[in-house]
Motif scaffolding. Structure first.
Motif, PDB file in Angstrom:
ATOM      1  N   GLN A 279       0.826  -1.201   0.000  1.00 32.31           N
ATOM      2  CA  GLN A 279       0.000   0.000   0.000  1.00 32.31           C
ATOM      3  C   GLN A 279       0.862   1.255   0.000  1.00 32.31           C
ATOM      4  O   GLN A 279       1.915   1.299   0.636  1.00 32.31           O
ATOM      5  CB  GLN A 279      -0.909   0.018   1.242  1.00 32.31           C
ATOM      6  N   PRO A 280       0.437   2.279  -0.716  1.00 26.86           N
ATOM      7  CA  PRO A 280       1.195   3.545  -0.693  1.00 26.86           C
ATOM      8  C   PRO A 280       1.154   4.169   0.690  1.00 26.86           C
ATOM      9  O   PRO A 280       0.147   4.087   1.395  1.00 26.86           O
ATOM     10  CB  PRO A 280       0.465   4.416  -1.719  1.00 26.86           C
ATOM     11  N   HIS A 281       2.230   4.750   1.074  1.00 30.09           N
ATOM     12  CA  HIS A 281       2.313   5.342   2.412  1.00 30.09           C
ATOM     13  C   HIS A 281       2.960   6.716   2.340  1.00 30.09           C
ATOM     14  O   HIS A 281       4.024   6.886   1.742  1.00 30.09           O
ATOM     15  CB  HIS A 281       3.121   4.453   3.357  1.00 30.09           C
ATOM     16  N   GLN A 282       2.291   7.680   2.921  1.00 29.14           N
ATOM     17  CA  GLN A 282       2.823   9.032   2.994  1.00 29.14           C
ATOM     18  C   GLN A 282       3.323   9.299   4.407  1.00 29.14           C
ATOM     19  O   GLN A 282       2.631   9.014   5.379  1.00 29.14           O
ATOM     20  CB  GLN A 282       1.753  10.063   2.627  1.00 29.14           C
ATOM     21  N   SER A 459      -2.786   7.607   5.804  1.00 31.14           N
ATOM     22  CA  SER A 459      -2.350   7.157   4.489  1.00 31.14           C
ATOM     23  C   SER A 459      -3.125   5.894   4.107  1.00 31.14           C
ATOM     24  O   SER A 459      -3.825   5.300   4.928  1.00 31.14           O
ATOM     25  CB  SER A 459      -0.858   6.859   4.497  1.00 31.14           C
TER      26      SER A 459
END
Length: 594
Positions: A279-282, A459
């Protein structure tokens, strides 16, 4: 000179005071009116309650060599409480209050519940010992992963300094055996293994072995916990069918609610690590200063008429005499004192004492200081007409991620909720007029602040983790319901429930019974955080347009009129507001948290 250590140590002085304290209800005038007896009861028991709360505060601060003294105080207070609960005057008081107006009838119910469910010292000791045994078995600080099938080994050990993954003759596939490893490091090693292992069956076997590591050891103590808890529940007073009873949901309602919260997230627990890694994570974008976040949170509280005065350090006294303390009128928002600034400013690396007000009513003192962890302790609960509150917040100075930021906001919400309680009765302010729903206001306040502090958006990875954690709690809650309501677990139905939650088969899902402390500690109440969150979402998204956030604060946190949950919801929400209707609403509103 023998008394010098006691004089120098506040804890030693407190222990002496505790061991000498002898509360009694003998002076209660059982012939007086309900209102007079209620006031007398508060006066006679408030000292005991304050000592008990301060004991809880000191327990977390005590050094190892002070633990025995803390235990002596705890045992003494337990004996004194038992004596008060067995007092004939208390029985008369409960009867007198029960036949009076709603305010006193609710207090009567609270007292009757406390009296009926209080375990004797022997049973309480057995319960605590069983719970401690379960906790120790699960902590198991000496763990390693051992395989008897070479196909599940990784090419290289994940971390040779923390855990071993090797081929060795052992029990089923990946049983956990003891060695000189630290559990925290082992948990990290296992998590890495689940991420790096490409074979799902190997991941599943490793995860299940870890969940069932304490199964055999925990069977006996968990059975003891169940016996004691069920006996305590059976002892609840018959007035639980009375008009003002408003505790947990019934077992049928809990089951219906949990079923409504069961969503197939299509990710098995043994696959969650790999799922999250994709999963994309900021990175966290919010403030890294805990003090700045505390100031931001306090600024939000002005929406409800909550204001603050910083007390000058040199003017702060040790005698709790609030009226004699001078305040610093600089950098304070919205009080009735003279000020030239618009925001509250706190100083780093310094203990700060803050006087807290609500609508110009003094609530008490808030002590804020840096510490090793973020936590809130209520030192003294407010009782209108008797005493102001005192609450302490410790905080880690640097915030590294969103979770730590939310911990700070939760601490502020807990502190303000404790300070702002508006009942004339201690028991209502500590435990709530609405039985087990007294924390609902705190959860709502935390959510309210979170939505108004910048850069706290989760996120995609954090959202996925939250969805998984919630569904795991739903399944565990369903398992707990079966455990405490039946003599034998229905393994087939629990397998189906597990499949409906995670879209994966685990035919022995009932074994999860022995894998977490909540089943022994919270018991059936383990579901409550799910219920709180669902109710908070309903309140946020479905409250009447005519009801303001300040009114929600007054009703759920201050609650001066001692309203129970059904009465609170009837004011906040449009009808129908019965539990069945609320559960239906949680399906629509509960999925939205923005």
């Amino acid at each position: 000179m023998a008394t010098a250590p006691a004089v120098a140590s506040p804890l030693n002085l407190f222990i002496q005071q505790c061991l000498q304290f002898k509360p009694s209800l003998s002076q209660l005038d059982t012939q007086a009116s309900a209102s007079t007896q209620a006031v007398q009861f508060e006066q006679l028991t408030l000292g005991f309650n304050n000592i008990n709360d301060r004991l809880n505060y000191y327990r977390d601060l005590a050094q190892d060599n002070q633990r025995e003294s803390i235990l002596m105080c705890q045992l003494h207070l337990a004996d004194e409480l038992q004596a008060m609960l067995n007092s004939p005057n208390l029985t008369k008081l409960i009867s007198k209050l029960d036949n009076d107006e709603p305010t006193y009838a609710k207090l009567s119910l609270r007292l009757a519940t406390l009296k009926a469910t209080q375990l004797d010292i022997n049973l309480k000791s057995q319960l605590h010992n069983a719970q401690a045994t379960i906790r120790r078995n699960l902590q198991s600080q000496h763990l390693s992963m051992v395989f008897n099938q070479s196909g599940c080994e990784l090419p290289q050990p994940i971390n040779s300094a923390t855990a071993e993954i090797k081929s060795k003759e052992t029990l089923d596939m990946s049983n956990v055996e003891t060695n000189e490893r630290n559990k925290k490091d082992f948990d990290i090693s296992l998590a890495k293994y689940l991420i790096l292992q490409p074979d799902e069956q190997c991941r599943k076997s490793a995860w299940i072995a870890y969940q069932t590591r304490a199964k055999e050891k925990n069977k006996t103590p968990l059975a003891a916990v169940k016996t004691i808890k069920m006996a305590s529940n059976a002892a609840k007073p018959s007035i639980y069918s009375a008009q003002y009873y408003d505790s947990n949901l019934t077992s049928t309602q809990i089951t219906r609610f949990l079923n409504s919260q069961t969503n197939n997230i299509n990710v098995a627990p043994w696959n969650i690590g790999q799922h999250l890694a994709k999963q994309p994570h900021q990175a966290y974008q919010g403030t890294t200063s805990a003090l700045t976040l505390i100031e931001q949170s306090m600024g939000v509280l002005s929406d409800f008429g909550v204001t603050f005065d910083v007390i000058k350090p040199y003017a702060h006294k040790l005698d709790n005499n609030l009226s004699s303390q001078q305040t610093n009128n600089v950098n304070v928002t919205g009080t009735d004192t003279d000020t030239d600034t618009e925001s509250l400013t706190l100083n780093a690396n310094q203990n700060t004492t803050i006087r807290v007000w609500h609508n110009k009513r003094l609530l008490g003192e808030l002590f804020i200081h840096p510490g090793e962890k973020t936590a809130t302790h209520t030192i003294r609960y407010p009782v209108i007409g008797h005493q102001f509150a005192q609450v302490s917040i410790s905080y880690r100075e640097k915030i590294k991620n969103r979770r730590q930021a939310l911990n700070v906001i939760d601490a502020i919400a807990q502190a303000i909720s404790g300070l702002a309680r508006g009942s004339r009765f201690y028991l209502n302010n500590k435990f709530g007029a609405s039985a087990d729903h007294h924390q609902l206001g705190q959860h709502w306040l935390s959510q309210y602040i979170q939505l108004r502090v910048p850069h706290l958006q989760a996120s995609a990875r954090e959202q996925a983790a939250s969805v998984y954690q919630q569904q795991l709690r739903v399944f565990r809650s369903q398992l707990i319901m079966q455990f405490y309501s039946t003599s034998h677990l229905d393994t087939a139905s629990l397998h189906n429930t597990f499949y409906n939650s995670f879209n994966s088969h685990w035919y022995e899902a009932a074994d999860l019974t022995y894998s977490f402390n909540g089943i022994a500690n919270e018991g059936i109440e383990y579901y409550l955080p799910l219920w709180y969150q669902a109710l908070v979402n309903v309140i946020i998204h479905s409250r009447k347009s005519s009801v303001t956030a300040r009114q929600v604060f007054e009703i759920f946190i201050v609650n001066e009129d001692n309203l129970i949950l059904s009465e609170q919801l009837a004011i906040i929400l449009a009808p129908p507001t019965d539990i069945s209707s609320i559960i239906r609403r949680t399906i629509n509103d509960g999925n939205s948290k923005d």
